[in-house]
Scaffold this motif. Structure first.
Motif, PDB file in Angstrom:
ATOM      1  N   UNK A  59       0.839  -1.181   0.000  1.00 42.48           N
ATOM      2  CA  UNK A  59       0.000   0.000   0.000  1.00 42.48           C
ATOM      3  C   UNK A  59       0.887   1.249   0.000  1.00 42.48           C
ATOM      4  N   UNK A  60       0.543   2.207  -0.866  1.00 44.49           N
ATOM      5  CA  UNK A  60       1.295   3.467  -0.918  1.00 44.49           C
ATOM      6  C   UNK A  60       1.030   4.268   0.353  1.00 44.49           C
ATOM      7  N   UNK A  61       1.987   5.108   0.766  1.00 45.15           N
ATOM      8  CA  UNK A  61       1.763   5.947   1.948  1.00 45.15           C
ATOM      9  C   UNK A  61       0.526   6.832   1.803  1.00 45.15           C
ATOM     10  N   UNK A  62       0.305   7.405   0.606  1.00 43.80           N
ATOM     11  CA  UNK A  62      -0.877   8.251   0.402  1.00 43.80           C
ATOM     12  C   UNK A  62      -2.147   7.422   0.563  1.00 43.80           C
ATOM     13  N   UNK A  63      -2.121   6.215   0.059  1.00 42.26           N
ATOM     14  CA  UNK A  63      -3.285   5.335   0.197  1.00 42.26           C
ATOM     15  C   UNK A  63      -3.542   4.977   1.648  1.00 42.26           C
ATOM     16  N   UNK A  64      -2.475   4.830   2.418  1.00 43.69           N
ATOM     17  CA  UNK A  64      -2.604   4.517   3.846  1.00 43.69           C
ATOM     18  C   UNK A  64      -3.264   5.677   4.590  1.00 43.69           C
ATOM     19  N   UNK A  65      -2.868   6.898   4.250  1.00 42.73           N
ATOM     20  CA  UNK A  65      -3.454   8.075   4.902  1.00 42.73           C
ATOM     21  C   UNK A  65      -4.935   8.161   4.554  1.00 42.73           C
ATOM     22  N   UNK A  66      -5.284   7.931   3.310  1.00 40.93           N
ATOM     23  CA  UNK A  66      -6.687   7.966   2.905  1.00 40.93           C
ATOM     24  C   UNK A  66      -7.496   6.885   3.612  1.00 40.93           C
ATOM     25  N   UNK A  67      -6.913   5.707   3.761  1.00 40.26           N
ATOM     26  CA  UNK A  67      -7.603   4.611   4.449  1.00 40.26           C
ATOM     27  C   UNK A  67      -7.852   4.962   5.914  1.00 40.26           C
TER      28      UNK A  67
END
Length: 96
Positions: free
Chosen positions: A1-9
């Motif tokens: 998982x990309x860091x940006x995707x982690x923040x969105x999650x």
């Protein structure tokens, strides 16, 4: 998982648990952060640096100023009628 995707999650999961009606996103939180800083008196150039913007115009577009903040802003002209502490206004006699 990309860091940006982690923040969105993380934002989405926190929003789901919060029960808020309006969606929450990292971008919306960034806007709110900048707006609150400005409304609490932080200089826009400091906000520019915190957000990592190279141009002040980008920061200016990013920030929403509330009508309440605009209403609380005093005009420099208002100071013409209010004497500085310890001084009386010009043209007005001293109280006896």
């Amino acid at each position: 998982m990309r860091p940006a995707g982690a923040v969105q999650t993380v934002c989405r999961r926190a929003w789901e648990r919060s029960g808020l009606g309006k969606r929450v996103s990292p971008h919306g939180l960034r806007h709110a952060f900048a707006t609150h800083l400005l409304e609490n008196g932080t200089d826009i150039r400091v906000i520019q640096a915190l957000l990592g913007h190279s141009r002040i115009a980008t920061t200016a577009r990013y920030i929403a100023v509330s009508p309440a903040t605009i209403g609380r802003t005093a005009s420099p002209l208002d100071r013409l009628w209010k004497p500085a502490k310890g001084k009386r206004a010009k043209g007005k006699p001293a109280k006896r």
